[in-house]
Design a protein around this motif. Structure first.
Motif, mmCIF file in Angstrom:
data_model
loop_
_atom_site.group_PDB
_atom_site.id
_atom_site.type_symbol
_atom_site.label_atom_id
_atom_site.label_comp_id
_atom_site.label_asym_id
_atom_site.label_seq_id
_atom_site.Cartn_x
_atom_site.Cartn_y
_atom_site.Cartn_z
ATOM 1 N N LEU A 82 1.089 -1.310 -0.356
ATOM 2 C CA LEU A 82 -0.265 -0.167 0.493
ATOM 3 C C LEU A 82 0.426 1.446 -0.257
ATOM 4 O O LEU A 82 0.481 2.338 -0.456
ATOM 5 N N GLY A 83 2.192 1.323 0.481
ATOM 6 C CA GLY A 83 3.145 2.594 0.867
ATOM 7 C C GLY A 83 3.146 3.183 -0.516
ATOM 8 O O GLY A 83 3.919 3.914 -0.771
ATOM 9 N N ALA B 64 3.041 6.257 -2.611
ATOM 10 C CA ALA B 64 4.287 6.956 -3.665
ATOM 11 C C ALA B 64 4.168 6.936 -5.000
ATOM 12 O O ALA B 64 4.202 7.837 -4.975
ATOM 13 N N VAL B 65 3.423 5.993 -5.898
ATOM 14 C CA VAL B 65 3.122 6.746 -7.426
ATOM 15 C C VAL B 65 2.115 7.195 -7.137
ATOM 16 O O VAL B 65 2.736 8.146 -8.433
ATOM 17 N N ARG B 66 1.456 7.522 -6.077
ATOM 18 C CA ARG B 66 0.220 7.955 -7.172
ATOM 19 C C ARG B 66 0.276 9.432 -5.826
ATOM 20 O O ARG B 66 -1.042 9.831 -6.543
ATOM 21 N N ARG B 67 0.955 9.250 -5.440
ATOM 22 C CA ARG B 67 1.255 10.472 -4.898
ATOM 23 C C ARG B 67 0.062 10.944 -4.047
ATOM 24 O O ARG B 67 -0.292 12.248 -3.931
ATOM 25 N N VAL B 68 -0.300 10.141 -2.933
ATOM 26 C CA VAL B 68 -1.135 10.258 -2.361
ATOM 27 C C VAL B 68 -0.563 10.855 -0.677
ATOM 28 O O VAL B 68 0.096 10.399 -0.271
ATOM 29 N N ALA C 132 -10.508 6.030 -0.795
ATOM 30 C CA ALA C 132 -10.337 4.456 0.278
ATOM 31 C C ALA C 132 -9.141 4.311 0.340
ATOM 32 O O ALA C 132 -9.008 3.279 1.287
ATOM 33 N N LEU C 133 -8.065 4.504 -0.892
ATOM 34 C CA LEU C 133 -6.782 4.201 -0.276
ATOM 35 C C LEU C 133 -5.958 4.539 0.645
ATOM 36 O O LEU C 133 -5.100 3.795 1.495
#
Length: 291
Positions: free
Chosen positions: A47-48, A52-56, A176-177
């Motif tokens: 999940l981390g 990181a990829v989606r810059r959440v 949700a993420l």
């Protein structure tokens, strides 16, 4: 797209059902706390990486109370207690007692979140719970059950229900993420006292058991909890809780296909009742035409 929430719920139920098969392997080697921590570590890493990829970024402040409570209760306490309980009772007894959880979710959702309890939801949950009891009875004949195990199963059901109801308000403020990733992180931190056990047991564990533990973290935790949160944000906690009654039926089918465990007629009948109850609880009554 109206089909996405039901599809997400279906992915969750399917992966949670597959978790029971993996727990049988990993749980025979890893102690309850170590298994929970290893599973959560794998889930948190996945999940981390996605975050990181989606810059959440960090969730909003308003979402943190629900994330903290659901992380402690559902990701942390529930996983440890359930792993412990399944060492004290047979699988059938555990299935019966933990399936009190969806009923508690509906009641807590009505009392704390103001959700309605439509007759179809109540009727469907009654049918599904009867099916879960039938499945449990058919699997409990040659097992064992201790008073401690029964209490642990009930505690697991309470932790599960409390975590779901706490998570629902958080989804009004965060995605949700975000809710899943940081809830999993909270559960991981809470289980860090078991790090010594995990390191010791992993050094001598068979590769298959460790791979099953990693699978539990990547799919039934990281992916399934995210799809669960996505679907939960778009329906009531009670209706989502009722959906999980499909899990016992799928566990019966997977045990038949993957483990060569031929189910008894009572088991098949109970599984059919579980699915029928879910169908009733998910259906909606037709609106009467106005005159």
């Amino acid at each position: 797209m109206s089909w996405l929430p039901p599809a997400a719920a279906g992915v969750t139920v399917l992966l949670w059902a597959s978790a029971f098969v993996s727990i049988r392997s990993a749980g025979a080697v890893y102690s309850p706390g170590a298994l929970a921590l290893g599973r959560l570590l794998a889930g948190t890493l996945v999940l981390g990486a996605v975050c990181a990829v989606r810059r959440v970024g960090l969730p909003p402040r308003a979402a943190w109370p629900g994330i903290l409570v659901s992380g402690l209760l559902w990701f942390g306490a529930y996983m440890v207690v359930l792993n412990w309980a399944e060492r004290e009772v047979d699988a059938g007894t555990a299935a019966m007692l933990v399936n009190i959880g969806p009923i508690l979710i509906a009641l807590l959702g009505a009392g704390l979140l103001g959700e309605k309890l439509p007759p179809r939801l109540l009727a469907g949950m009654a049918v599904s719970f009867a099916g879960a009891v039938a499945v449990g009875l058919s699997m409990s004949g040659e097992g064992h059950a201790s008073a401690l195990g029964v209490v642990l199963c009930l505690l697991a059901a309470v932790a599960y229900a409390g975590g779901v109801v706490a998570q629902k308000p958080a989804l009004a403020h965060a995605g949700a993420l975000q809710v899943t990733a940081f809830g999993c992180l909270v559960g991981t931190v809470a289980c860090l006292p078991f790090a010594g056990q995990l390191i010791h047991e992993a050094s001598s564990a068979p590769v298959g058991a460790t791979l099953n533990m990693v699978y539990l973290g990547v799919f039934p935790t990281a992916l399934a909890f995210t799809t669960w949160a996505y679907a939960l944000a778009r329906t009531t906690a009670g209706r989502m809780g009722a959906t999980t009654y499909a899990v016992p039926a799928l566990v019966v089918l997977m045990s038949w296909l993957l483990l060569d465990e031929v189910p008894a007629l009572l088991t098949l009948g109970g599984g059919a009742l579980c699915l029928a109850g879910v169908a009733v609880s998910r259906s909606r009554s037709r609106a009467r035409p106005s005159r």
